[in-house]
Structure formats: structure tokens, C-alpha cells
Design an enzyme around this catalytic site. Structure first.
Site, mmCIF file in Angstrom:
data_model
loop_
_atom_site.group_PDB
_atom_site.id
_atom_site.type_symbol
_atom_site.label_atom_id
_atom_site.label_comp_id
_atom_site.label_asym_id
_atom_site.label_seq_id
_atom_site.Cartn_x
_atom_site.Cartn_y
_atom_site.Cartn_z
ATOM 1 N N LEU A 67 0.766 -1.334 -0.019
ATOM 2 C CA LEU A 67 -0.241 -0.156 0.070
ATOM 3 C C LEU A 67 0.934 1.287 -0.042
ATOM 4 O O LEU A 67 0.437 2.446 -0.203
ATOM 5 C CB LEU A 67 -0.855 0.045 1.087
ATOM 6 C CG LEU A 67 -1.915 -1.186 1.157
ATOM 7 C CD1 LEU A 67 -2.820 -1.189 2.405
ATOM 8 C CD2 LEU A 67 -3.102 -1.149 -0.032
ATOM 9 N N ASN A 98 7.606 -2.720 3.697
ATOM 10 C CA ASN A 98 8.697 -2.124 3.147
ATOM 11 C C ASN A 98 8.338 -0.734 2.882
ATOM 12 O O ASN A 98 8.453 -0.376 1.748
ATOM 13 C CB ASN A 98 9.257 -2.827 2.028
ATOM 14 C CG ASN A 98 8.284 -3.267 0.935
ATOM 15 O OD1 ASN A 98 7.187 -3.214 1.207
ATOM 16 N ND2 ASN A 98 8.790 -3.393 -0.336
ATOM 17 N N ASP A 156 9.550 -8.559 3.326
ATOM 18 C CA ASP A 156 9.387 -8.642 1.979
ATOM 19 C C ASP A 156 9.778 -7.577 1.368
ATOM 20 O O ASP A 156 9.767 -6.349 1.731
ATOM 21 C CB ASP A 156 7.687 -8.907 1.838
ATOM 22 C CG ASP A 156 7.477 -8.960 0.511
ATOM 23 O OD1 ASP A 156 8.045 -10.014 -0.131
ATOM 24 O OD2 ASP A 156 7.023 -8.129 -0.224
ATOM 25 N N HIS A 183 10.334 -13.631 1.829
ATOM 26 C CA HIS A 183 10.872 -13.128 0.287
ATOM 27 C C HIS A 183 12.163 -13.740 0.203
ATOM 28 O O HIS A 183 13.043 -13.588 1.045
ATOM 29 C CB HIS A 183 10.995 -11.478 0.493
ATOM 30 C CG HIS A 183 11.359 -11.253 -0.712
ATOM 31 N ND1 HIS A 183 10.917 -10.286 -1.707
ATOM 32 C CD2 HIS A 183 12.718 -11.268 -1.483
ATOM 33 C CE1 HIS A 183 11.554 -10.209 -2.772
ATOM 34 N NE2 HIS A 183 12.527 -10.467 -2.291
ATOM 35 N N HIS A 236 5.389 -15.397 -3.195
ATOM 36 C CA HIS A 236 5.257 -15.248 -4.449
ATOM 37 C C HIS A 236 6.228 -16.452 -5.098
ATOM 38 O O HIS A 236 7.374 -16.169 -5.757
ATOM 39 C CB HIS A 236 5.682 -13.892 -5.177
ATOM 40 C CG HIS A 236 6.753 -13.270 -4.337
ATOM 41 N ND1 HIS A 236 8.174 -13.646 -3.831
ATOM 42 C CD2 HIS A 236 6.731 -12.014 -3.794
ATOM 43 C CE1 HIS A 236 8.550 -12.737 -3.235
ATOM 44 N NE2 HIS A 236 7.925 -11.756 -3.369
ATOM 45 N N ASN A 282 9.533 -8.735 -9.286
ATOM 46 C CA ASN A 282 10.617 -9.755 -8.637
ATOM 47 C C ASN A 282 9.406 -10.585 -7.746
ATOM 48 O O ASN A 282 8.742 -10.057 -6.757
ATOM 49 C CB ASN A 282 11.184 -8.635 -7.585
ATOM 50 C CG ASN A 282 12.594 -9.427 -6.970
ATOM 51 O OD1 ASN A 282 12.715 -10.706 -7.279
ATOM 52 N ND2 ASN A 282 13.282 -8.941 -5.856
ATOM 53 N N ASP A 309 0.410 -9.624 -4.861
ATOM 54 C CA ASP A 309 1.721 -8.771 -4.924
ATOM 55 C C ASP A 309 1.540 -7.572 -5.520
ATOM 56 O O ASP A 309 2.446 -6.933 -6.175
ATOM 57 C CB ASP A 309 2.946 -9.592 -5.233
ATOM 58 C CG ASP A 309 4.300 -9.068 -4.877
ATOM 59 O OD1 ASP A 309 4.319 -7.980 -4.163
ATOM 60 O OD2 ASP A 309 5.470 -9.490 -5.570
#
Length: 428
Positions: A67, A98, A156, A183, A236, A282, A309
Site C-alpha cells: 500500500l 517495506n 518482504d 521473500h 510469490h 520480483n 503482490d
């Protein structure tokens, strides 16, 4: 006064067909579900929504979104991001830490929750960082983050490079009955790479990001999860080797779960049309062999859920080209139409299969009380038009991000109305 949603189509469990249901919503909850064969209920004195010709699903749950707030409000805000999510049929989303500042302190967790309460329109569940400033050097205060409302721990955006740091994090999270969400990326293998090690990289003389950069961390972390007993969740998944390792871990009783994004199910590096950074994400788009592996992994239960994602960036940033632009694409507003059009309408998957992996399965995995259409549950609902074909128009997105490789794709299965706890938060 309650609300009746009339004539909604619902997948019949295990039957691969739709049945008609009427839903009565009162005080934010599903108060009654009536079979269409019983005839129309008495709706006098109640609001009504006619869902004839529309699918009624539990609201989608996305356990991996960005977000961008605080710190990157030019890319997305909690206000714009939750509106984009609602338009995509999502009622609960889990946001990654992040941001700037990163979500490594209780006050930042509370900031996100307060902002979501005042400016958001869907439920927002924040993750807290594993390490301070996501630098991989020192663990955050897990207990304080949990108390503030964090639902799990992740760095992540970057992989935790130290095995000892990851093991300590897992042991601490396990002692608190909290998940670690990883991640998976070994930095020594990815530096300078923008796309996967494959056909596109060779053709354009670019350094490729190898599958091992992801799979090495997956393998390492499965062993650490086995040692610590933590619920370990892989972000992911994109590489065939990762799928193989997760499958092996599950067979040996490790508490490992995983997720996949629509773009890794639908696109390979051989689909990239040129040096357009809207195709840069990524993990990167992998080879056709990897695409088949993640599809098979989802089908056999190795991969548990589907996430977006959702990663918005500004048009200026993405205009820097494949090598220099940031990684990431937006995902909320196209996820279900892509999956429905490319997998359900083609007959590869049932509607029930896709819906489960976007609703009940994520809820089950993370112990959330949403994601099912049952009497007594919160009325988180999504109405979906399965019949109208529309093209993906990035200029019309409610997200600030326009960065998608799916522009112009003609798709079916567009959400038409989204309801959170009985309140319509978005309608076409």
C-alpha cells in the site's frame, strides 16, 4: 432494516455447477441463506440488491499487497489502495512492511491501522518486519509488534540473508504462535539482474536472475522451519525448484505454506514484448517450464493460495526502462478476471477451485474469521459479472499505479459490487 441479496449464483460444492441463493444481511452479518428453489423471500421493509446473472462469492482475501503508505504516497496510499482492492473484489488485504519508515515499530503498525480505519474501505492487516530497518542485522521486538496488531513477520522486498538470523526469527515467532513470511532471494545471485536467466535475457544481452536465487532460500528456510516448528510461508513462488522443495517439505510434515501470483501463472519471460518495465517484477517472469511447474503446484496443493503482490509505482519510475525501473506491477483490479478467463472459462480449473484459493484457504492458513459464505459470519461479499467481456484499461484503475503487463487484454469475470461487514464499499 436488513438487506436481501436476491438471485445470486453460487458454486455448488464439488458439482462444477451454479445454484441460486438469496442472502439476508443484518447488523453486518449473514443472517440467512435461502435456496432459490424455495422461491423469493418476503422483502417488504428491507433493502434489496438483485444479483441475477451475478456470481456471489465471499470477499477475496489477499495476503500479499503493497500500500506504500507511509513514505511513498506518490505511488499509492491506503485510501487509493483499498479502493483499488475493493474494485477487484477484495475485502481483506495484508500489507507488507517495506514502507518508509518500515513497519518495524509498534507505532508504525498503529499508524497503518488508524489510517486504514479512517481512510480505508476494506480491512487492512499489517505485517511487521523481521529485522530492524529490514537490514537483516537485528531482530525487531516481535512481542510489541504483535501487540500493536501485526499479523506476522516478514522483510518482504528483501530476503533475510543470514541463516542464523532467520532461525532466531523463526524460533521467536514459533514461541508466540506467529507466522514468518519469507521473500526468498539470495542477494549474491541477483545483483544487476532485471529479468530471469532465460530466452529474453540471452536475446537482449542482459544479466539474468537465476531460479536458484529463490530456491536456495526456500530450501534453507524449510530446514529451519522444521527445526523450529514455525508456520513458514513462502512469498510469490515462481521457480520450478521452489515448488519441488516445498512439496518435499510438506511431505515430511514441515509447516510450510506458499502463494503464487496471477502473473507467474500466466506469463513467462518469452512473452515479454521488449524493454518495457511494466513486465519487470520480483521474482521475475520465469521460463515456460517454471510456469507449468507453479500451475501444477497450485493444482496439487503444494502452493496453497493466490495473492496479487500488488506493487504500484509511478509512471515516471517505470519509464526508466527495464534495467533501471523498480520491480513490481499492480494486481488488485485484474486478478480475478485473469484467472477466470484464462483458467476457468478454458475448463482447466473449476470456479470453486479459484474461489477457494482466494477466500477460504487464505483465511484458514492465517487463522482469519472471514472468507466463507455461512450464516453468522461477517457479510464480506463480492458480486461478479461472469458474462461481460471488457478490456483492461490501466487509465481507469482506482490504484495510482498503472504498471501492468495486461493492458488491452480482453477478460471476463469483473467484480460488480463489494461489501465489507454488510456495507457496500464499492459498486460499478
Amino acid at each position: 432494516m436488513g438487506t436481501w441479496i436476491l438471485n445470486g449464483s453460487v458454486p455448488e460444492r464439488g458439482q462444477n455447477r451454479l445454484t441460486t441463493k438469496h442472502f439476508y444481511i443484518e447488523n453486518g452479518k449473514i443472517a440467512a441463506i435461502r435456496d432459490g428453489s424455495e422461491g423469493a423471500p418476503d422483502t417488504a421493509g428491507h433493502e434489496t440488491i438483485d444479483a441475477k446473472g451475478k456470481l456471489v462469492s465471499a470477499g477475496f482475501i489477499d495476503m500479499h499487497v503493497h500500500l506504500r503508505e507511509p513514505g511513498f504516497e506518490y505511488k499509492e496510499t491506503i485510501a487509493t489502495g483499498t479502493r483499488s482492492a475493493a474494485r477487484g473484489g477484495y475485502t481483506t488485504i495484508a500489507c507488507m512492511p517495506n514502507t518508509r519508515p518500515v513497519i518495524d515499530k509498534p507505532e508504525t503498525v498503529r499508524y497503518v491501522l488508524d489510517k486504514a480505519e479512517t481512510e480505508g474501505i476494506v480491512r487492512v492487516l499489517p505485517y511487521g518486519c523481521i529485522t530492524k530497518n529490514q537490514l537483516g542485522r537485528e531482530l525487531t521486538d516481535f512481542a510489541a509488534l504483535k501487540e500493536a496488531g501485526a499479523i506476522g513477520f516478514t522483510d518482504d522486498g528483501v530476503g533475510v540473508q543470514s541463516a542464523q538470523m532467520m532461525k532466531d526469527a523463526m524460533a521467536l515467532a514459533a514461541s508466540m504462535n506467529m507466522p514468518v513470511i519469507a521473500h526468498c532471494e539470495d542477494n549474491t545471485l541477483v545483483e544487476g539482474g532485471a529479468v530471469t536467466e532465460g530466452e529474453f535475457a540471452r536475446k537482449h544481452g542482459m544479466k539474468g536472475i537465476p531460479n536458484e536465487s529463490e530456491a536456495i532460500h526456500v530450501g534453507r528456510d524449510i530446514l529451519l522451519a522444521e527445526a523450529t516448528g514455525v508456520h513458514y510461508h513462502v512469498c510469490h513462488v515462481s521457480a520450478e525448484q521452489s515448488v519441488r522443495l516445498i512439496r518435499h517439505g510438506k511431505r515430511h510434515g514441515v509447516k510450510v505454506t506458499s502463494e503464487v501470483c496471477p502473473h507467474h501463472l500466466l506469463l513467462s519471460d518469452e512473452d515479454i514484448p521488449g524493454m518495457d518495465a511494466n513486465w519487470k517484477m520480483n521474482p521475475p517472469l520465469r521460463t515456460p517450464k517454471d510456469v507449468e511447474a507453479v500451475i501444477a503446484g497450485l493444482e496439487d496443493g503444494t502452493i496453497d493460495i493466490i495473492v496479487t503482490d500488488h506493487a504500484p509505482h509511478s509512471e515516471e519510475e517505470k519509464a526508466r526502462g527495464m534495467q533501471l525501473a523498480p520491480f513490481g506491477i499492480v494486481g488488485f483490479e485484474t486478478a480475478f478476471p485473469l484467472l477466470y478467463t484464462k483458467f476457468v472459462r478454458t475448463g482447466r480449473w473449476t470456479l470453486e477451485f479459484v474461489l477457494d484459493r482466494m477466500t477460504s484457504k487464505p483465511a484458514e492458513l492465517f487463522g482469519l474469521p472471514w472468507g466463507v459464505l455461512e450464516v453468522g459470519r461477517e457479510a464480506d461479499l463480492t458480486l461478479i459479472d461472469l458474462e461481460t467481456e471488457k478490456a483492461v484499461e490501466p487509465s481507469q484503475f482506482l490504484s495510482k499505479g498503472r504498471n501492468t503487463p495486461f493492458a488491452g487484454w480482453k477478460l471476463y469475470g469483473w467484480p460488480a459490487l463489494t461489501m465489507v461487514a454488510g456495507k457496500t464499499v464499492w459498486s460499478e
